[in-house]
Design a protein around this motif. Structure first.
Motif, PDB file in Angstrom:
ATOM      1  N   THR A  86       0.853  -1.188   0.000  1.00 39.88           N
ATOM      2  CA  THR A  86       0.000   0.000   0.000  1.00 39.88           C
ATOM      3  C   THR A  86       0.888   1.237   0.000  1.00 39.88           C
ATOM      4  OG1 THR A  86      -0.171   0.110   2.428  1.00 39.88           O
ATOM      5  CG2 THR A  86      -1.894  -1.117   1.249  1.00 39.88           C
ATOM      6  N   SER A  87       0.371   2.317  -0.563  1.00 47.07           N
ATOM      7  CA  SER A  87       1.023   3.617  -0.475  1.00 47.07           C
ATOM      8  C   SER A  87       0.195   4.507   0.440  1.00 47.07           C
ATOM      9  CB  SER A  87       1.147   4.257  -1.860  1.00 47.07           C
ATOM     10  OG  SER A  87       2.097   3.559  -2.640  1.00 47.07           O
ATOM     11  N   VAL A  88       0.883   5.477   1.048  1.00 48.70           N
ATOM     12  CA  VAL A  88       0.229   6.325   2.043  1.00 48.70           C
ATOM     13  C   VAL A  88       0.460   7.797   1.735  1.00 48.70           C
ATOM     14  CG1 VAL A  88       0.277   4.614   3.896  1.00 48.70           C
ATOM     15  CG2 VAL A  88       2.253   6.111   3.570  1.00 48.70           C
ATOM     16  N   VAL A  89      -0.475   8.602   2.193  1.00 48.03           N
ATOM     17  CA  VAL A  89      -0.329  10.055   2.198  1.00 48.03           C
ATOM     18  C   VAL A  89      -0.106  10.448   3.646  1.00 48.03           C
ATOM     19  CG1 VAL A  89      -1.402  12.268   1.665  1.00 48.03           C
ATOM     20  CG2 VAL A  89      -1.831  10.287   0.186  1.00 48.03           C
ATOM     21  N   VAL A  90       1.024  11.098   3.893  1.00 44.81           N
ATOM     22  CA  VAL A  90       1.483  11.359   5.254  1.00 44.81           C
ATOM     23  C   VAL A  90       1.509  12.865   5.501  1.00 44.81           C
ATOM     24  CG1 VAL A  90       3.428  11.074   6.839  1.00 44.81           C
ATOM     25  CG2 VAL A  90       2.892   9.273   5.202  1.00 44.81           C
ATOM     26  N   VAL A  91       1.081  13.274   6.687  1.00 44.03           N
ATOM     27  CA  VAL A  91       1.161  14.676   7.102  1.00 44.03           C
ATOM     28  C   VAL A  91       1.923  14.757   8.422  1.00 44.03           C
ATOM     29  CG1 VAL A  91      -1.010  15.262   5.955  1.00 44.03           C
ATOM     30  CG2 VAL A  91      -1.040  14.598   8.374  1.00 44.03           C
ATOM     31  N   ARG A  92       2.301  15.953   8.800  1.00 45.95           N
ATOM     32  CA  ARG A  92       2.940  16.141  10.103  1.00 45.95           C
ATOM     33  C   ARG A  92       1.911  15.923  11.208  1.00 45.95           C
ATOM     34  NH1 ARG A  92       7.510  20.580   9.961  1.00 45.95           N
ATOM     35  NH2 ARG A  92       6.794  20.848  12.118  1.00 45.95           N
ATOM     36  N   GLU A  93       2.374  15.405  12.314  1.00 47.52           N
ATOM     37  CA  GLU A  93       1.489  15.147  13.454  1.00 47.52           C
ATOM     38  C   GLU A  93       0.800  16.416  13.927  1.00 47.52           C
ATOM     39  OE1 GLU A  93      -0.763  13.600  16.235  1.00 47.52           O
ATOM     40  OE2 GLU A  93       0.463  12.351  14.911  1.00 47.52           O
ATOM     41  N   ASP A  94       1.482  17.556  13.847  1.00 46.82           N
ATOM     42  CA  ASP A  94       0.913  18.811  14.341  1.00 46.82           C
ATOM     43  C   ASP A  94       0.088  19.561  13.304  1.00 46.82           C
ATOM     44  OD1 ASP A  94       2.912  19.652  12.669  1.00 46.82           O
ATOM     45  OD2 ASP A  94       4.044  20.782  14.169  1.00 46.82           O
ATOM     46  N   SER A  95      -0.173  18.928  12.150  1.00 40.34           N
ATOM     47  CA  SER A  95      -0.961  19.593  11.116  1.00 40.34           C
ATOM     48  C   SER A  95      -2.448  19.456  11.422  1.00 40.34           C
ATOM     49  CB  SER A  95      -0.664  18.977   9.748  1.00 40.34           C
ATOM     50  OG  SER A  95      -1.343  17.739   9.594  1.00 40.34           O
ATOM     51  N   PRO A  96      -3.296  20.293  10.806  1.00 40.94           N
ATOM     52  CA  PRO A  96      -4.740  20.212  11.057  1.00 40.94           C
ATOM     53  C   PRO A  96      -5.453  19.185  10.193  1.00 40.94           C
ATOM     54  CG  PRO A  96      -4.290  22.069   9.634  1.00 40.94           C
ATOM     55  CD  PRO A  96      -2.946  21.472   9.994  1.00 40.94           C
ATOM     56  N   PHE A  97      -4.738  18.519   9.280  1.00 42.97           N
ATOM     57  CA  PHE A  97      -5.387  17.654   8.291  1.00 42.97           C
ATOM     58  C   PHE A  97      -5.719  16.291   8.891  1.00 42.97           C
ATOM     59  CE2 PHE A  97      -2.109  20.290   6.165  1.00 42.97           C
ATOM     60  CZ  PHE A  97      -2.963  21.234   5.617  1.00 42.97           C
ATOM     61  N   LYS A  98      -6.959  15.877   8.711  1.00 45.87           N
ATOM     62  CA  LYS A  98      -7.421  14.595   9.243  1.00 45.87           C
ATOM     63  C   LYS A  98      -7.718  13.572   8.151  1.00 45.87           C
ATOM     64  CE  LYS A  98      -7.460  16.418  13.371  1.00 45.87           C
ATOM     65  NZ  LYS A  98      -6.381  16.078  14.335  1.00 45.87           N
ATOM     66  N   ASP A  99      -7.915  14.052   6.926  1.00 45.44           N
ATOM     67  CA  ASP A  99      -8.323  13.186   5.834  1.00 45.44           C
ATOM     68  C   ASP A  99      -7.727  13.731   4.540  1.00 45.44           C
ATOM     69  OD1 ASP A  99     -10.686  12.601   3.586  1.00 45.44           O
ATOM     70  OD2 ASP A  99     -10.383  10.960   4.997  1.00 45.44           O
ATOM     71  N   VAL A 100      -7.632  12.874   3.527  1.00 46.00           N
ATOM     72  CA  VAL A 100      -7.089  13.314   2.240  1.00 46.00           C
ATOM     73  C   VAL A 100      -7.859  14.519   1.711  1.00 46.00           C
ATOM     74  CG1 VAL A 100      -6.758  12.649  -0.174  1.00 46.00           C
ATOM     75  CG2 VAL A 100      -6.173  11.047   1.641  1.00 46.00           C
ATOM     76  N   ALA A 101      -9.176  14.512   1.854  1.00 54.67           N
ATOM     77  CA  ALA A 101      -9.988  15.614   1.330  1.00 54.67           C
ATOM     78  C   ALA A 101      -9.636  16.949   1.969  1.00 54.67           C
ATOM     79  CB  ALA A 101     -11.473  15.302   1.526  1.00 54.67           C
ATOM     80  N   ASP A 102      -9.060  16.920   3.170  1.00 49.20           N
ATOM     81  CA  ASP A 102      -8.677  18.156   3.849  1.00 49.20           C
ATOM     82  C   ASP A 102      -7.514  18.865   3.165  1.00 49.20           C
ATOM     83  OD1 ASP A 102     -10.589  17.592   5.759  1.00 49.20           O
ATOM     84  OD2 ASP A 102      -9.160  16.688   7.164  1.00 49.20           O
ATOM     85  N   LEU A 103      -6.852  18.187   2.238  1.00 47.50           N
ATOM     86  CA  LEU A 103      -5.672  18.763   1.585  1.00 47.50           C
ATOM     87  C   LEU A 103      -6.030  19.680   0.415  1.00 47.50           C
ATOM     88  CD1 LEU A 103      -3.454  15.559   1.607  1.00 47.50           C
ATOM     89  CD2 LEU A 103      -3.121  17.615   3.006  1.00 47.50           C
ATOM     90  N   LYS A 104      -7.301  19.908   0.170  1.00 53.38           N
ATOM     91  CA  LYS A 104      -7.712  20.804  -0.918  1.00 53.38           C
ATOM     92  C   LYS A 104      -7.057  22.167  -0.743  1.00 53.38           C
ATOM     93  CE  LYS A 104     -11.744  22.582  -3.376  1.00 53.38           C
ATOM     94  NZ  LYS A 104     -13.235  22.578  -3.476  1.00 53.38           N
ATOM     95  N   GLY A 105      -6.431  22.642  -1.812  1.00 53.30           N
ATOM     96  CA  GLY A 105      -5.768  23.932  -1.784  1.00 53.30           C
ATOM     97  C   GLY A 105      -4.350  23.895  -1.258  1.00 53.30           C
ATOM     98  N   GLU A 106      -3.879  22.715  -0.832  1.00 54.99           N
ATOM     99  CA  GLU A 106      -2.528  22.573  -0.287  1.00 54.99           C
ATOM    100  C   GLU A 106      -1.570  22.004  -1.339  1.00 54.99           C
ATOM    101  OE1 GLU A 106      -1.754  23.694   2.641  1.00 54.99           O
ATOM    102  OE2 GLU A 106      -3.793  24.122   3.333  1.00 54.99           O
ATOM    103  N   THR A 107      -0.312  21.847  -0.950  1.00 49.22           N
ATOM    104  CA  THR A 107       0.711  21.274  -1.824  1.00 49.22           C
ATOM    105  C   THR A 107       1.106  19.901  -1.310  1.00 49.22           C
ATOM    106  OG1 THR A 107       1.578  23.454  -2.416  1.00 49.22           O
ATOM    107  CG2 THR A 107       3.026  21.558  -2.790  1.00 49.22           C
ATOM    108  N   VAL A 108       1.108  18.934  -2.222  1.00 53.72           N
ATOM    109  CA  VAL A 108       1.447  17.551  -1.884  1.00 53.72           C
ATOM    110  C   VAL A 108       2.771  17.194  -2.561  1.00 53.72           C
ATOM    111  CG1 VAL A 108       0.741  15.136  -2.117  1.00 53.72           C
ATOM    112  CG2 VAL A 108      -0.962  16.901  -1.619  1.00 53.72           C
ATOM    113  N   GLY A 109       3.678  16.585  -1.795  1.00 53.69           N
ATOM    114  CA  GLY A 109       4.956  16.139  -2.338  1.00 53.69           C
ATOM    115  C   GLY A 109       4.876  14.691  -2.795  1.00 53.69           C
ATOM    116  N   THR A 110       5.455  14.401  -3.951  1.00 55.50           N
ATOM    117  CA  THR A 110       5.453  13.043  -4.488  1.00 55.50           C
ATOM    118  C   THR A 110       6.876  12.637  -4.874  1.00 55.50           C
ATOM    119  OG1 THR A 110       5.197  13.556  -6.847  1.00 55.50           O
ATOM    120  CG2 THR A 110       3.190  13.545  -5.492  1.00 55.50           C
ATOM    121  N   GLY A 111       7.011  11.373  -5.259  1.00 55.82           N
ATOM    122  CA  GLY A 111       8.274  10.893  -5.802  1.00 55.82           C
ATOM    123  C   GLY A 111       8.419  11.286  -7.257  1.00 55.82           C
ATOM    124  N   ALA A 112       9.205  10.507  -7.994  1.00 57.23           N
ATOM    125  CA  ALA A 112       9.474  10.810  -9.398  1.00 57.23           C
ATOM    126  C   ALA A 112       8.220  10.657 -10.249  1.00 57.23           C
ATOM    127  CB  ALA A 112      10.582   9.896  -9.923  1.00 57.23           C
TER     128      ALA A 112
END
Length: 278
Positions: A86-112
């Motif tokens: 499985t692959s995961v979407v990870v956030v910092r523990e101190d972030s306000p995001f609880k679900d993938v949908a909460d990332l709307k308007g944010e920047t997501v880092g990926t691999g190649a």
């Protein structure tokens, strides 16, 4: 007859691994040689053209090869550790995001760009939550080792570092690398949370251009390898498995859809853009 196999040299240890396997095969009467490639695209071209008898394919390479060959390839074996990832979407523990949908308007880092586990499959997960990459979420891609289909872990590691430095709101990676990054100190213990996880999928597969007595023997010998043999165990540890398993193709359905949704190999798709095709 010599069976010629292709493998991608994503790391210097690849030479040690396949030279060791080659000697093991020779002691059992099968003549195997190997050709090393700098990227998967040329390996796929040579497999489909019959210039090699078999190839150690990434999941993306399997999909491209099968499509180019019109489905006439023969899957042989895969590692036990290639199944049900499985692959995961990870956030910092101190972030306000609880679900993938909460990332709307944010920047997501990926691999190649060509990493199934750190880009294509996480993109599919984002789309499942209504977030189109590059539209509802911005993407910061770490293009380390383009052509290696994510075998080079550098892009995922850079995304993890960007997460901790505040450069991205979330980072995408295969679950095992999330654990690795914590062990090695790239990510702090208890410093991150998983807000999204893909459905299970499979990774690499040994693929034959066509079934022959030699490829059948090659498959059977791989399946007979026993980790209790110290020589085999050393090679297994380098290659990251504890046993070979019969190949299956059901674990590629998720990536098949992701490749289509991304238009990955389309004439105007990501891997045909200037500067990205290896």
């Amino acid at each position: 007859m010599t069976l010629v196999m292709g493998a991608v040299a994503y790391d210097p240890k690849v030479v040690t691994i396949w030279a060791g396997f080659r000697a093991w095969f020779a002691r059992r009467g099968l003549d195997v040689d190997f050709v090393l490639y700098s990227h998967y695209e040329r390996q796929v071209d040579d497999l489909v053209a019959g210039r090699v008898d078999a190839a150690w394919n990434s999941p993306l390479a399997w999909i491209r090869a099968r499509r180019l060959a019109g489905g006439r390839l023969e899957p042989l074996v895969m590692r036990d550790t290639d199944q049900d990832l499985t692959s995961v979407v990870v956030v910092r523990e101190d972030s306000p995001f609880k679900d993938v949908a909460d990332l709307k308007g944010e920047t997501v880092g990926t691999g190649a760009i060509d990493s199934p586990q750190a880009t294509l499959l996480p993109f599919a997960l984002l789309r499942e939550h209504g977030l189109r990459p590059g539209e509802e979420v911005a993407v910061r891609r770490f293009d380390v080792g383009v052509g290696l289909h994510g075998d080079h872990v550098g892009g995922e590691r850079d995304a993890a570092r960007a997460l901790m430095s505040g450069g991205v709101a979330a980072a995408c990676m295969v679950d095992s690398n999330h654990l690795l990054f914590v062990r090695e100190g790239t990510l702090p213990p208890d410093g991150t949370r998983v807000v999204g996880r893909t459905r299970p999928y499979d990774h690499c597969t040994m693929t034959a251009a066509r079934a022959t007595p030699e490829t059948d023997r090659f498959r059977d010998l791989l399946l007979s390898m026993d980790a209790s043999d110290p020589g085999v165990r050393t090679l297994f540890d380098l290659e990251g498995l504890t046993a070979w398993r019969p190949a299956r193709t059901s674990g590629y359905a998720l990536l098949e859809r992701a490749v289509d949704d991304e238009g990955f190999y389309d004439p105007a798709g990501p891997m045909t853009a200037p500067g990205y095709r290896p």
